[in-house]
Design an enzyme around this catalytic site. Structure first.
Site, PDB file in Angstrom:
ATOM      1  N   LYS A   1       0.872  -1.188   0.000  1.00 49.27           N
ATOM      2  CA  LYS A   1       0.000   0.000   0.000  1.00 49.27           C
ATOM      3  C   LYS A   1       0.906   1.234   0.000  1.00 49.27           C
ATOM      4  O   LYS A   1       1.153   1.839   1.044  1.00 49.27           O
ATOM      5  CB  LYS A   1      -0.911  -0.008   1.228  1.00 49.27           C
ATOM      6  CG  LYS A   1      -2.240  -0.715   0.993  1.00 49.27           C
ATOM      7  CD  LYS A   1      -3.119  -0.680   2.203  1.00 49.27           C
ATOM      8  CE  LYS A   1      -3.984   0.547   2.280  1.00 49.27           C
ATOM      9  NZ  LYS A   1      -5.104   0.570   1.340  1.00 49.27           N
TER      10      LYS A   1
HETATM   11  N1  PMP Z   1      -7.254  -2.968  -3.054  1.00 53.79           N
HETATM   12  C1  PMP Z   1      -6.769  -1.736  -2.802  1.00 53.79           C
HETATM   13  C2  PMP Z   1      -6.048  -1.016  -3.884  1.00 53.79           C
HETATM   14  C3  PMP Z   1      -6.972  -1.147  -1.541  1.00 53.79           C
HETATM   15  O1  PMP Z   1      -6.506   0.075  -1.287  1.00 53.79           O
HETATM   16  C4  PMP Z   1      -7.699  -1.865  -0.552  1.00 53.79           C
HETATM   17  C5  PMP Z   1      -7.975  -1.237   0.780  1.00 53.79           C
HETATM   18  N2  PMP Z   1      -6.962  -1.495   1.708  1.00 53.79           N
HETATM   19  C6  PMP Z   1      -8.154  -3.158  -0.861  1.00 53.79           C
HETATM   20  C7  PMP Z   1      -7.913  -3.680  -2.118  1.00 53.79           C
HETATM   21  C8  PMP Z   1      -8.852  -4.000   0.162  1.00 53.79           C
HETATM   22  O2  PMP Z   1      -7.940  -4.464   1.117  1.00 53.79           O
HETATM   23  P1  PMP Z   1      -8.390  -4.735   2.619  1.00 53.79           P
HETATM   24  O3  PMP Z   1      -9.514  -5.684   2.558  1.00 53.79           O
HETATM   25  O4  PMP Z   1      -7.192  -5.297   3.280  1.00 53.79           O
HETATM   26  O5  PMP Z   1      -8.793  -3.420   3.178  1.00 53.79           O
END
Ligand code: PMP
Length: 306
Positions: free
Chosen positions: A158
């Site tokens: 991220k």
């Molecule tokens: N894809 C992206 C690009 C994201 O930013 C997120 C949010 N964190 C997700 C998928 C979903 O991930 P998570 O379920 O861990 O929040």
């Protein structure tokens, strides 16, 4: 604009939120050299307490993102979870909140690089409700932007700078009247949304792109796969998804910490399935809501009480 939060974790301690400030010359602000997380804590009214959803998994992923970006902080996932608990207690939240940890290149000055720069950690929390307003019947479009690639900016990290791409995608979709966008990779397969992983149901099978398809390895995605197998007895397959499969699938939904589980009922003005939320999506949404609020003892190990 001020935020309704009183404290933040900044430079090694919990401080009043207004004191957590950085310079305009900070490396991370100029070059996007930061990695972040997004964690939810859910208020359980009956028990009068907050439950943080899978913080160890979230912090493990944050530390992996940091590693990809040559960052080091003197905390492991246990320590980060404890800091988060202390911060939530200081703020005394009694409602659903979103927790935003950030590890960033904290030095000031000019020069694009990752090495020989100081890394710092900040965390703040905010009250949080729904992220996609229309989460029982979202209308999405295929973005004309392509998904970032592992050899451009790692999508499984991220990385703050990478979200400039997500922001372009989201704004163009919203200005065109859609709730969200689906993003294709360089091969034309669907990777994910701007901050969500995606799932489709075809002939009773739950299908989602594999982690090698330039997706973030979502914690909600992982949870939904486990719940679908264990609680609904579904077959879950991780494989590439073609654009036109979305036009003919039975159900489609998106998952994420902020978004939770969003039912997608229209794609580019075409109905998904019969045009309303499907039964598997509805069941998973109900299951997930019980699990995150601490109403399903079988998944209590996913929660850390505050
Ligand atoms: N894809 C992206 C690009 C994201 O930013 C997120 C949010 N964190 C997700 C998928 C979903 O991930 P998570 O379920 O861990 O929040």
């Amino acid at each position: 604009m001020s935020l309704p939060t009183r404290f933040a974790f900044f430079e090694g301690k919990i401080v009043p939120f207004e004191e957590a400030r950085i310079s305009i010359a900070t490396h991370a602000l100029n070059y996007g050299t930061a990695v972040f997380g997004g964690i939810r804590a859910y208020w359980n009214e009956e028990q009068g307490r907050l439950f943080i959803f899978r913080p160890y998994d979230h912090y493990r992923r944050l530390l992996q993102s940091a590693r990809m970006m040559c960052m080091e902080v003197p905390y492991d996932e246990q320590a980060l979870t404890q800091i988060t608990i202390d911060l939530i207690r200081a703020d005394d939240w009694k409602q659903d909140i979103y927790i935003r940890p950030l590890i960033y290149k904290a030095d000031m000055g000019i020069g694009v690089r990752l090495h020989n720069l100081r890394d710092a950690l900040s965390i703040f929390c905010l009250p949080f409700d729904r992220y996609v307003a229309n989460d029982t019947g979202a209308h999405v479009t295929f973005s004309s932007w392509r998904r970032i690639d592992d050899n451009v900016i790692p999508a499984r990290g991220k990385v703050s700078g990478a979200y400039a791409s997500s922001a372009l995608i989201k704004t163009d979709a919203v200005r065109a009247g859609f709730d969200e966008a689906l993003v294709l990779d360089q091969n034309g397969h669907i990777s994910e949304g701007t901050a969500m992983n995606i799932f489709m149901v075809r002939d009773g099978v739950l299908i989602t792109p594999p982690v090698t398809e330039n997706i973030l390895e979502g914690i909600t995605r992982r949870s939904v796969i486990e719940l679908a197998r264990a609680e609904l007895g579904l077959t879950v397959v991780e494989r590439s998804i073609d654009r036109t499969e979305v036009y003919i699938c039975d159900e489609f939904f998106m998952t994420g910490t902020a978004a939770q589980i969003v039912a997608v009922t229209r794609v580019d003005h075409r109905p998904v399935g019969n045009g309303s939320m499907g039964p598997i999506t509805a069941k998973l949404r109900a299951l997930f809501e019980d699990v995150v609020r601490g109403r399903n003892p079988k998944y209590a190990h996913w929660l850390v009480p505050v």
